[in-house]
Design a protein around this motif. Sequence first.
Motif, PDB file in Angstrom:
ATOM      1  N   LEU A  54       0.753  -1.222  -0.048  1.00  0.00           N
ATOM      2  CA  LEU A  54       0.087   0.016   0.119  1.00  0.00           C
ATOM      3  C   LEU A  54       0.939   1.163  -0.076  1.00  0.00           C
ATOM      4  O   LEU A  54       1.592   1.394   0.859  1.00  0.00           O
ATOM      5  CB  LEU A  54      -0.818   0.123   1.181  1.00  0.00           C
ATOM      6  N   LYS A  55       0.990   2.026  -1.072  1.00  0.00           N
ATOM      7  CA  LYS A  55       1.431   3.331  -1.082  1.00  0.00           C
ATOM      8  C   LYS A  55       0.624   4.296  -2.148  1.00  0.00           C
ATOM      9  O   LYS A  55      -0.337   3.706  -2.733  1.00  0.00           O
ATOM     10  CB  LYS A  55       2.894   2.891  -1.882  1.00  0.00           C
ATOM     11  N   PRO A  56       1.352   5.491  -2.152  1.00  0.00           N
ATOM     12  CA  PRO A  56       0.595   6.406  -2.963  1.00  0.00           C
ATOM     13  C   PRO A  56       0.165   6.179  -4.442  1.00  0.00           C
ATOM     14  O   PRO A  56      -0.777   6.406  -4.943  1.00  0.00           O
ATOM     15  CB  PRO A  56       1.208   7.488  -2.832  1.00  0.00           C
ATOM     16  N   SER A  57       1.027   5.495  -5.116  1.00  0.00           N
ATOM     17  CA  SER A  57       1.005   5.126  -6.528  1.00  0.00           C
ATOM     18  C   SER A  57       0.039   3.953  -6.644  1.00  0.00           C
ATOM     19  O   SER A  57      -0.507   3.635  -7.692  1.00  0.00           O
ATOM     20  CB  SER A  57       2.300   4.843  -7.028  1.00  0.00           C
ATOM     21  N   ASN A  58      -0.555   3.215  -5.682  1.00  0.00           N
ATOM     22  CA  ASN A  58      -1.259   2.204  -5.645  1.00  0.00           C
ATOM     23  C   ASN A  58      -2.763   2.472  -5.165  1.00  0.00           C
ATOM     24  O   ASN A  58      -3.532   1.737  -5.045  1.00  0.00           O
ATOM     25  CB  ASN A  58      -0.792   1.179  -4.760  1.00  0.00           C
ATOM     26  N   VAL A  59      -2.938   3.765  -5.246  1.00  0.00           N
ATOM     27  CA  VAL A  59      -4.222   4.488  -4.630  1.00  0.00           C
ATOM     28  C   VAL A  59      -4.729   5.559  -5.924  1.00  0.00           C
ATOM     29  O   VAL A  59      -3.923   6.349  -6.115  1.00  0.00           O
ATOM     30  CB  VAL A  59      -4.069   5.236  -3.505  1.00  0.00           C
ATOM     31  N   LEU A  60      -5.514   5.018  -6.475  1.00  0.00           N
ATOM     32  CA  LEU A  60      -6.184   5.797  -7.681  1.00  0.00           C
ATOM     33  C   LEU A  60      -7.473   6.589  -7.286  1.00  0.00           C
ATOM     34  O   LEU A  60      -8.304   5.942  -6.469  1.00  0.00           O
ATOM     35  CB  LEU A  60      -6.615   4.655  -8.798  1.00  0.00           C
ATOM     36  N   LEU A  61      -7.459   7.625  -7.913  1.00  0.00           N
ATOM     37  CA  LEU A  61      -8.511   8.670  -7.308  1.00  0.00           C
ATOM     38  C   LEU A  61      -9.667   8.790  -8.732  1.00  0.00           C
ATOM     39  O   LEU A  61      -9.191   9.284  -9.900  1.00  0.00           O
ATOM     40  CB  LEU A  61      -8.288   9.906  -6.911  1.00  0.00           C
ATOM     41  N   ASP A  62     -11.056   8.640  -8.587  1.00  0.00           N
ATOM     42  CA  ASP A  62     -11.977   8.637  -9.623  1.00  0.00           C
ATOM     43  C   ASP A  62     -12.228  10.130  -9.647  1.00  0.00           C
ATOM     44  O   ASP A  62     -11.751  11.251  -9.135  1.00  0.00           O
ATOM     45  CB  ASP A  62     -13.106   7.653  -9.356  1.00  0.00           C
ATOM     46  N   HIS A  63     -13.260  10.183 -10.419  1.00  0.00           N
ATOM     47  CA  HIS A  63     -13.524  11.655 -11.064  1.00  0.00           C
ATOM     48  C   HIS A  63     -14.354  12.454  -9.702  1.00  0.00           C
ATOM     49  O   HIS A  63     -14.310  13.692  -9.717  1.00  0.00           O
ATOM     50  CB  HIS A  63     -14.829  11.614 -12.182  1.00  0.00           C
ATOM     51  N   ASP A  64     -14.810  11.861  -8.799  1.00  0.00           N
ATOM     52  CA  ASP A  64     -15.105  12.347  -7.602  1.00  0.00           C
ATOM     53  C   ASP A  64     -14.093  12.253  -6.530  1.00  0.00           C
ATOM     54  O   ASP A  64     -14.422  12.618  -5.185  1.00  0.00           O
ATOM     55  CB  ASP A  64     -16.412  11.530  -7.002  1.00  0.00           C
ATOM     56  N   MET A  65     -12.862  12.045  -6.660  1.00  0.00           N
ATOM     57  CA  MET A  65     -11.642  12.190  -5.767  1.00  0.00           C
ATOM     58  C   MET A  65     -12.020  11.033  -4.697  1.00  0.00           C
ATOM     59  O   MET A  65     -11.529  11.089  -3.579  1.00  0.00           O
ATOM     60  CB  MET A  65     -11.469  13.337  -5.098  1.00  0.00           C
ATOM     61  N   VAL A  66     -12.682   9.823  -4.994  1.00  0.00           N
ATOM     62  CA  VAL A  66     -12.875   8.885  -4.204  1.00  0.00           C
ATOM     63  C   VAL A  66     -11.770   7.951  -4.430  1.00  0.00           C
ATOM     64  O   VAL A  66     -11.462   7.603  -5.539  1.00  0.00           O
ATOM     65  CB  VAL A  66     -14.071   7.985  -4.342  1.00  0.00           C
ATOM     66  N   ALA A  67     -11.081   7.466  -3.216  1.00  0.00           N
ATOM     67  CA  ALA A  67      -9.784   6.698  -3.585  1.00  0.00           C
ATOM     68  C   ALA A  67     -10.005   5.084  -3.796  1.00  0.00           C
ATOM     69  O   ALA A  67     -11.019   4.568  -3.151  1.00  0.00           O
ATOM     70  CB  ALA A  67      -8.935   6.822  -2.351  1.00  0.00           C
ATOM     71  N   HIS A  68      -9.344   4.533  -4.449  1.00  0.00           N
ATOM     72  CA  HIS A  68      -9.604   3.190  -4.938  1.00  0.00           C
ATOM     73  C   HIS A  68      -8.228   2.277  -4.718  1.00  0.00           C
ATOM     74  O   HIS A  68      -7.219   2.773  -5.238  1.00  0.00           O
ATOM     75  CB  HIS A  68     -10.026   2.716  -6.209  1.00  0.00           C
ATOM     76  N   VAL A  69      -8.175   1.258  -3.945  1.00  0.00           N
ATOM     77  CA  VAL A  69      -6.929   0.574  -3.758  1.00  0.00           C
ATOM     78  C   VAL A  69      -6.557  -0.256  -4.944  1.00  0.00           C
ATOM     79  O   VAL A  69      -7.547  -1.018  -5.260  1.00  0.00           O
ATOM     80  CB  VAL A  69      -6.618  -0.068  -2.374  1.00  0.00           C
ATOM     81  N   VAL A  70      -5.365  -0.297  -5.465  1.00  0.00           N
ATOM     82  CA  VAL A  70      -5.162  -1.353  -6.745  1.00  0.00           C
ATOM     83  C   VAL A  70      -3.949  -1.804  -6.525  1.00  0.00           C
ATOM     84  O   VAL A  70      -3.095  -1.568  -5.481  1.00  0.00           O
ATOM     85  CB  VAL A  70      -5.469  -0.355  -7.960  1.00  0.00           C
ATOM     86  N   ASP A  71      -3.592  -2.608  -7.437  1.00  0.00           N
ATOM     87  CA  ASP A  71      -2.232  -3.357  -7.837  1.00  0.00           C
ATOM     88  C   ASP A  71      -2.180  -4.640  -6.344  1.00  0.00           C
ATOM     89  O   ASP A  71      -1.600  -4.161  -5.280  1.00  0.00           O
ATOM     90  CB  ASP A  71      -1.199  -2.421  -7.461  1.00  0.00           C
ATOM     91  N   PHE A  72      -2.517  -5.561  -6.707  1.00  0.00           N
ATOM     92  CA  PHE A  72      -2.527  -6.725  -5.524  1.00  0.00           C
ATOM     93  C   PHE A  72      -1.684  -7.896  -6.054  1.00  0.00           C
ATOM     94  O   PHE A  72      -1.507  -8.958  -5.429  1.00  0.00           O
ATOM     95  CB  PHE A  72      -4.019  -7.199  -5.528  1.00  0.00           C
ATOM     96  N   GLU A  73      -0.431  -7.405  -6.755  1.00  0.00           N
ATOM     97  CA  GLU A  73       0.580  -8.465  -7.091  1.00  0.00           C
ATOM     98  C   GLU A  73       1.155  -9.152  -5.795  1.00  0.00           C
ATOM     99  O   GLU A  73       1.475 -10.311  -5.586  1.00  0.00           O
ATOM    100  CB  GLU A  73       1.811  -7.650  -7.845  1.00  0.00           C
ATOM    101  N   LEU A  74       1.490  -8.348  -4.469  1.00  0.00           N
ATOM    102  CA  LEU A  74       2.295  -8.690  -3.433  1.00  0.00           C
ATOM    103  C   LEU A  74       1.080  -8.973  -2.241  1.00  0.00           C
ATOM    104  O   LEU A  74       1.500  -9.235  -1.285  1.00  0.00           O
ATOM    105  CB  LEU A  74       2.939  -7.629  -2.786  1.00  0.00           C
ATOM    106  N   ALA A  75      -0.132  -9.214  -2.752  1.00  0.00           N
ATOM    107  CA  ALA A  75      -1.268  -9.609  -1.714  1.00  0.00           C
ATOM    108  C   ALA A  75      -0.978 -11.028  -1.217  1.00  0.00           C
ATOM    109  O   ALA A  75      -0.370 -11.800  -1.804  1.00  0.00           O
ATOM    110  CB  ALA A  75      -2.651  -9.475  -2.331  1.00  0.00           C
ATOM    111  N   LYS A  76      -1.228 -11.236   0.069  1.00  0.00           N
ATOM    112  CA  LYS A  76      -1.331 -12.378   0.752  1.00  0.00           C
ATOM    113  C   LYS A  76      -2.731 -12.826   0.925  1.00  0.00           C
ATOM    114  O   LYS A  76      -3.488 -12.164   1.647  1.00  0.00           O
ATOM    115  CB  LYS A  76      -0.542 -12.210   2.093  1.00  0.00           C
ATOM    116  N   PHE A  77      -3.049 -14.015   0.597  1.00  0.00           N
ATOM    117  CA  PHE A  77      -4.564 -14.368   0.871  1.00  0.00           C
ATOM    118  C   PHE A  77      -4.230 -15.544   2.292  1.00  0.00           C
ATOM    119  O   PHE A  77      -3.687 -16.465   1.836  1.00  0.00           O
ATOM    120  CB  PHE A  77      -5.041 -15.076  -0.235  1.00  0.00           C
TER     121      PHE A  77
END
Length: 78
Positions: A54-77
Motif C-alpha cells: 500500500l503506497k500512494p502510487s497504488n491508490v487511484l482517484l476517480d472523478h469524485d476524488m474517491v480513493a480506490h486501492v489497486v495492484d494486488f501483486e504482493l497480496a497475501k491470501f
Amino acid sequence: MKNGSLKDWLHRSNDHPEVCKLSLIQRVNIAIDMASAVEYLHHHCRPLTIHGDLKPSNVLLDHDMVAHVVDFELAKFL
C-alpha cells in the motif's frame, strides 16, 4: 482513473504543476477511503487478504476524488 494516483497529487512534477492542492477535507476523505478498503480486505473479504504494497502510487482517484486501492501483486491470501 480520471484523477490519476494519489502519488500524482502529492508530488509535484513538471507535467502537473497544479498538484499538491488537496484540501484538508479531501485528504481526510482519501484516508478514510483507504482505511475502508483495508478494513474490507482484512475483515470481510474471503479469503482474508493483506495488500502488502500500500503506497500512494497504488491508490487511484476517480472523478469524485474517491480513493480506490489497486495492484494486488504482493497480496497475501490467508
